[in-house]
Design a protein around this motif. Sequence first.
Motif, PDB file in Angstrom:
ATOM      1  N   ILE A 232       0.980  -1.184   0.062  1.00 11.37           N
ATOM      2  CA  ILE A 232       0.087  -0.057   0.079  1.00 11.37           C
ATOM      3  C   ILE A 232       0.883   1.114  -0.100  1.00 11.37           C
ATOM      4  O   ILE A 232       0.510   2.105  -0.708  1.00 11.37           O
ATOM      5  CB  ILE A 232      -0.826   0.028   1.515  1.00 11.37           C
ATOM      6  N   VAL A 233       1.890   1.149   0.754  1.00  9.36           N
ATOM      7  CA  VAL A 233       3.140   2.351   0.729  1.00  9.36           C
ATOM      8  C   VAL A 233       4.085   1.979  -0.449  1.00  9.36           C
ATOM      9  O   VAL A 233       4.565   2.856  -1.008  1.00  9.36           O
ATOM     10  CB  VAL A 233       3.353   2.538   2.219  1.00  9.36           C
ATOM     11  N   ARG A 234       4.635   0.678  -0.121  1.00  7.17           N
ATOM     12  CA  ARG A 234       5.984   0.610  -0.801  1.00  7.17           C
ATOM     13  C   ARG A 234       5.792   0.686  -2.304  1.00  7.17           C
ATOM     14  O   ARG A 234       6.703   1.229  -3.128  1.00  7.17           O
ATOM     15  CB  ARG A 234       6.313  -0.799  -0.408  1.00  7.17           C
ATOM     16  N   ALA A 235       4.697   0.196  -2.865  1.00  6.94           N
ATOM     17  CA  ALA A 235       4.432   0.429  -4.492  1.00  6.94           C
ATOM     18  C   ALA A 235       3.716   1.585  -4.850  1.00  6.94           C
ATOM     19  O   ALA A 235       3.219   1.358  -5.728  1.00  6.94           O
ATOM     20  CB  ALA A 235       3.562  -1.036  -4.912  1.00  6.94           C
TER      21      ALA A 235
ATOM     22  N   ILE B  87       1.138   9.132  -0.216  1.00 10.73           N
ATOM     23  CA  ILE B  87      -0.266   8.701   0.569  1.00 10.73           C
ATOM     24  C   ILE B  87      -0.982   9.828   0.952  1.00 10.73           C
ATOM     25  O   ILE B  87      -0.443  10.690   1.873  1.00 10.73           O
ATOM     26  CB  ILE B  87       0.161   7.712   1.672  1.00 10.73           C
ATOM     27  N   THR B  88      -2.210   9.913   0.739  1.00  9.59           N
ATOM     28  CA  THR B  88      -3.011  10.847   1.074  1.00  9.59           C
ATOM     29  C   THR B  88      -4.223  10.243   1.902  1.00  9.59           C
ATOM     30  O   THR B  88      -4.777   9.153   1.484  1.00  9.59           O
ATOM     31  CB  THR B  88      -3.687  11.649  -0.157  1.00  9.59           C
ATOM     32  N   ILE B  89      -4.509  10.700   3.211  1.00  7.95           N
ATOM     33  CA  ILE B  89      -5.585  10.296   3.908  1.00  7.95           C
ATOM     34  C   ILE B  89      -6.304  11.438   4.064  1.00  7.95           C
ATOM     35  O   ILE B  89      -6.000  12.736   4.394  1.00  7.95           O
ATOM     36  CB  ILE B  89      -5.072  10.030   5.394  1.00  7.95           C
TER      37      ILE B  89
ATOM     38  N   ALA C  57      -8.684  10.274 -11.772  1.00 10.51           N
ATOM     39  CA  ALA C  57      -7.390   9.646 -12.125  1.00 10.51           C
ATOM     40  C   ALA C  57      -6.424  10.677 -12.661  1.00 10.51           C
ATOM     41  O   ALA C  57      -6.754  11.834 -13.435  1.00 10.51           O
ATOM     42  CB  ALA C  57      -7.618   8.776 -13.399  1.00 10.51           C
ATOM     43  N   GLY C  58      -5.200  10.456 -12.030  1.00  4.72           N
ATOM     44  CA  GLY C  58      -4.094  11.346 -12.427  1.00  4.72           C
ATOM     45  C   GLY C  58      -3.409  10.965 -13.961  1.00  4.72           C
ATOM     46  O   GLY C  58      -3.825  10.043 -14.491  1.00  4.72           O
ATOM     47  N   GLU C  59      -2.729  11.914 -14.322  1.00  8.31           N
ATOM     48  CA  GLU C  59      -1.997  11.617 -15.419  1.00  8.31           C
ATOM     49  C   GLU C  59      -1.051  10.624 -15.429  1.00  8.31           C
ATOM     50  O   GLU C  59      -1.050   9.969 -16.755  1.00  8.31           O
ATOM     51  CB  GLU C  59      -1.276  12.953 -16.028  1.00  8.31           C
ATOM     52  N   GLU C  60      -0.329  10.248 -14.296  1.00  7.53           N
ATOM     53  CA  GLU C  60       0.456   8.764 -14.398  1.00  7.53           C
ATOM     54  C   GLU C  60      -0.264   7.710 -13.935  1.00  7.53           C
ATOM     55  O   GLU C  60      -1.280   7.881 -13.155  1.00  7.53           O
ATOM     56  CB  GLU C  60       1.573   9.254 -13.633  1.00  7.53           C
ATOM     57  N   THR C  61       0.040   6.750 -14.643  1.00 12.48           N
ATOM     58  CA  THR C  61      -0.713   5.134 -13.967  1.00 12.48           C
ATOM     59  C   THR C  61      -0.586   5.176 -12.710  1.00 12.48           C
ATOM     60  O   THR C  61       0.380   5.483 -12.156  1.00 12.48           O
ATOM     61  CB  THR C  61      -0.062   4.052 -15.047  1.00 12.48           C
ATOM     62  N   GLY C  62      -1.971   5.082 -11.923  1.00 16.47           N
ATOM     63  CA  GLY C  62      -1.764   4.706 -10.599  1.00 16.47           C
ATOM     64  C   GLY C  62      -1.980   5.681  -9.821  1.00 16.47           C
ATOM     65  O   GLY C  62      -2.230   5.689  -8.449  1.00 16.47           O
ATOM     66  N   GLN C  63      -1.762   7.082 -10.190  1.00 18.17           N
ATOM     67  CA  GLN C  63      -1.923   8.201  -9.340  1.00 18.17           C
ATOM     68  C   GLN C  63      -3.208   8.763  -9.656  1.00 18.17           C
ATOM     69  O   GLN C  63      -4.167   8.396 -10.637  1.00 18.17           O
ATOM     70  CB  GLN C  63      -1.051   9.205  -9.835  1.00 18.17           C
ATOM     71  N   SER C  64      -3.840   9.542  -8.656  1.00 24.42           N
ATOM     72  CA  SER C  64      -4.940  10.443  -8.552  1.00 24.42           C
ATOM     73  C   SER C  64      -4.633  11.743  -8.212  1.00 24.42           C
ATOM     74  O   SER C  64      -3.645  12.132  -7.733  1.00 24.42           O
ATOM     75  CB  SER C  64      -5.900   9.722  -7.510  1.00 24.42           C
TER      76      SER C  64
ATOM     77  N   LYS D  39      -4.122  21.816  -5.966  1.00 27.11           N
ATOM     78  CA  LYS D  39      -4.199  20.325  -6.522  1.00 27.11           C
ATOM     79  C   LYS D  39      -2.872  19.833  -6.436  1.00 27.11           C
ATOM     80  O   LYS D  39      -1.927  20.452  -6.338  1.00 27.11           O
ATOM     81  CB  LYS D  39      -4.238  20.629  -8.211  1.00 27.11           C
ATOM     82  N   LEU D  40      -3.246  18.593  -6.240  1.00 23.60           N
ATOM     83  CA  LEU D  40      -2.132  17.363  -5.893  1.00 23.60           C
ATOM     84  C   LEU D  40      -2.141  16.219  -6.223  1.00 23.60           C
ATOM     85  O   LEU D  40      -3.306  15.914  -6.395  1.00 23.60           O
ATOM     86  CB  LEU D  40      -1.948  17.734  -4.185  1.00 23.60           C
ATOM     87  N   GLN D  41      -0.883  15.696  -6.721  1.00 27.09           N
ATOM     88  CA  GLN D  41      -1.030  14.133  -7.089  1.00 27.09           C
ATOM     89  C   GLN D  41      -0.665  13.051  -6.016  1.00 27.09           C
ATOM     90  O   GLN D  41      -0.064  13.355  -4.937  1.00 27.09           O
ATOM     91  CB  GLN D  41       0.105  14.018  -8.212  1.00 27.09           C
ATOM     92  N   SER D  42      -1.452  12.022  -6.026  1.00 29.59           N
ATOM     93  CA  SER D  42      -1.278  11.087  -4.967  1.00 29.59           C
ATOM     94  C   SER D  42      -1.092   9.651  -5.543  1.00 29.59           C
ATOM     95  O   SER D  42      -1.874   9.244  -6.435  1.00 29.59           O
ATOM     96  CB  SER D  42      -2.359  11.139  -3.878  1.00 29.59           C
ATOM     97  N   GLY D  43      -0.184   9.064  -4.950  1.00 31.18           N
ATOM     98  CA  GLY D  43      -0.296   7.506  -5.351  1.00 31.18           C
ATOM     99  C   GLY D  43      -1.133   6.634  -4.737  1.00 31.18           C
ATOM    100  O   GLY D  43      -1.346   5.371  -5.052  1.00 31.18           O
ATOM    101  N   ARG D  44      -1.782   6.844  -3.423  1.00 33.32           N
ATOM    102  CA  ARG D  44      -2.724   6.332  -2.638  1.00 33.32           C
ATOM    103  C   ARG D  44      -3.604   7.199  -2.048  1.00 33.32           C
ATOM    104  O   ARG D  44      -2.963   8.219  -1.323  1.00 33.32           O
ATOM    105  CB  ARG D  44      -1.655   5.229  -1.710  1.00 33.32           C
ATOM    106  N   VAL D  45      -4.895   7.022  -2.145  1.00 30.38           N
ATOM    107  CA  VAL D  45      -5.842   7.708  -1.321  1.00 30.38           C
ATOM    108  C   VAL D  45      -6.755   7.019  -0.435  1.00 30.38           C
ATOM    109  O   VAL D  45      -7.307   5.973  -0.797  1.00 30.38           O
ATOM    110  CB  VAL D  45      -6.648   8.663  -2.402  1.00 30.38           C
TER     111      VAL D  45
END
Length: 641
Positions: A419-422, A427-429, A506-513, A526-532
């Motif tokens: 969840i964090v490592r990949a 990480i956004t909470i 969905a963000g511009e990069e795969t897996g991002q929001s 605005k911010l990009q996040s790898g996990r929300v």
Amino acid sequence: MRTSGNDRPHSAGNVRPVQGTGAGGSAGADNDAGAGDAAQLQESEALGALRGVSGSAVGRRFSAGAARARAAAGASAGGESDHLLDILGEELTKLGYDVSTHDDVKRLLTLESPLSDGAVGTLRSRVLEDPDLRGEAGAKLRHYSAEALAKGVSNPEDRLLRLEMLMLAAPEATRASLMGAIRADLQTRSEGIRARLSEREFFIPQVTIGGGPQGQTIAHCAHEFGFADYNLVVDASSSGDGNFGSVRMHLLNSETRGGYAGSDHAAFDNPMRSQNPLHGSPVQVEDLNPDLYPTAADIGDAAAIGLYAASRKGSPVLVNTVVTDIEEVEGKQGRYRVTMRDNASGQTVHVLTDQVIDATGLGRPSVPLKDPTSKAYIDEQTSRLTTMRERALPDQAVMHSEDMLRATVDAPDEHVLDIVRAAPGDITIVGWGDSSKTPLLRIREVAENAGLSMRELLGDRKIVWIGPKSREDIDNGLWGPYAGLKPYFDEGLVRVQPGRLETIAAGEETGQSELAVRNKDGSLHKLQSGRVILAMGMKSASANFMSKLASKLTPEMKVPVHGDDPAFDDSALCTRLHVDGKAHDVFFVGMASGLQRPSHTSYLEFFGWKTRQFYDQHLAPKLEKQDLTKLEKLVPNEAAA
């Protein structure tokens, strides 16, 4: 989601000023769980002095008789494996049963109990016969004082049931098996009730929707007042633990302290009472976990045992059953027709009733966003996690905190770490209640098991937290079980993002929001996040089954029901449905009520107290005025036996 707890740090000595006592929430999971060590029950010095049942005159009388019987049979007069039978014999003797040998104890518990169920009975017999299992059960029970063995029970029948349930629930070796047996027996009883309902139209005075802590409290109140046969409990889960039993890893911030101190006002004066009581249940949370802050699993399992116990006492209970409709009818014995659907077969049955009590509890995760695109994106993401569970965790971009906790119950540690490592970014909470903090505690737990600090696990990533508004928010919100998260804020691992989440896509990069946050001055950040991880609140299930009574159920339609309340200044006991100025006999208790608990008071103790007062002052008096003698029972006495 804020399952239970308090707003502020507690004072020295783990004793905070508290205004009341009660039970809470709703909890169906089929997940097995290990037990806590009941040998470490926290008690006051006065209670501690009462430890050692065998020191009583009655205890010595049974122990001597049992020893003579074993010696006559050529058996060993001591040993761990026989200690369980000694303890049970002593307690049964106190209850007035004629027992002097271990065979007497086994005969009473396995053959003569009129309230036995198949699966639990089989497990009970196995424990009594298996030296290893009864040795562990005895080792657990011997740490209970005479007073602790009587906690929460007021008559011989209930005390016998507590002895039986403790024998099976406290040991780690049998707790998971007990939960499985309870689910099996509740399902068997449900099938019998459903078969009767499919034959013809039945009337039952009350229907309680939800069998969690509040539903089981109502069922036990009905038994206490002599109306157990006239209250049908319907629950969508397998044993009344839909929320608490499924998130399991969620830490509660309400304290178990010394133990269950009772359900009357005098209990408020006991500073060692639990803040997590389950009124009427033969097993309390502290019986399963002695930790000051228990988990949702402990509440879920104890509530499930409580619901099963109510069924054993005669309350009709339908599990794995969803209420789909409530409609007002004319020319019938009851005011309402309640329609229910079996989860497995899809079979629909209904009952007629005069009163409906909604005890559905926490509900499901919700997001108070108005943007349709954001809602669609969240739904697409979270449905994937719901379907794939732990397999989705390594690359799940957006998740509700409750869904994450459910998925991590059975997930390999590697998946939880991913969840964090990949994560392809920070990480956004989102949120600042209990459920926003518990996922981070879960990740930290798994990281520590792997020998990693959170800094090592995060690497060059950060945790962005949208929720706390000030440093005071952080200091007040991180106490008790969450105090260990405060250094992450101090050291810069967590960065607070002020404002309110408005959109997510969905963000511009795969897996991002990509998240848009509205600042206090009206500008957007605005911010990009790898996990929300979303922890923005819960939505009640009430609106789904009340559409025929209230097409658009709103908080304003829940009108307070008042009564005498010596514990809290606010005398509202629950709320009642009003539609176009018309009062319905549909009541909301617990979390479903919409009542606000006072500060310094846990949800569990507040709502449990309120539910008991509501039953005593409103429900029982109505039933006392009715002639119930001619009503056909959903569970005939011979069926319960």
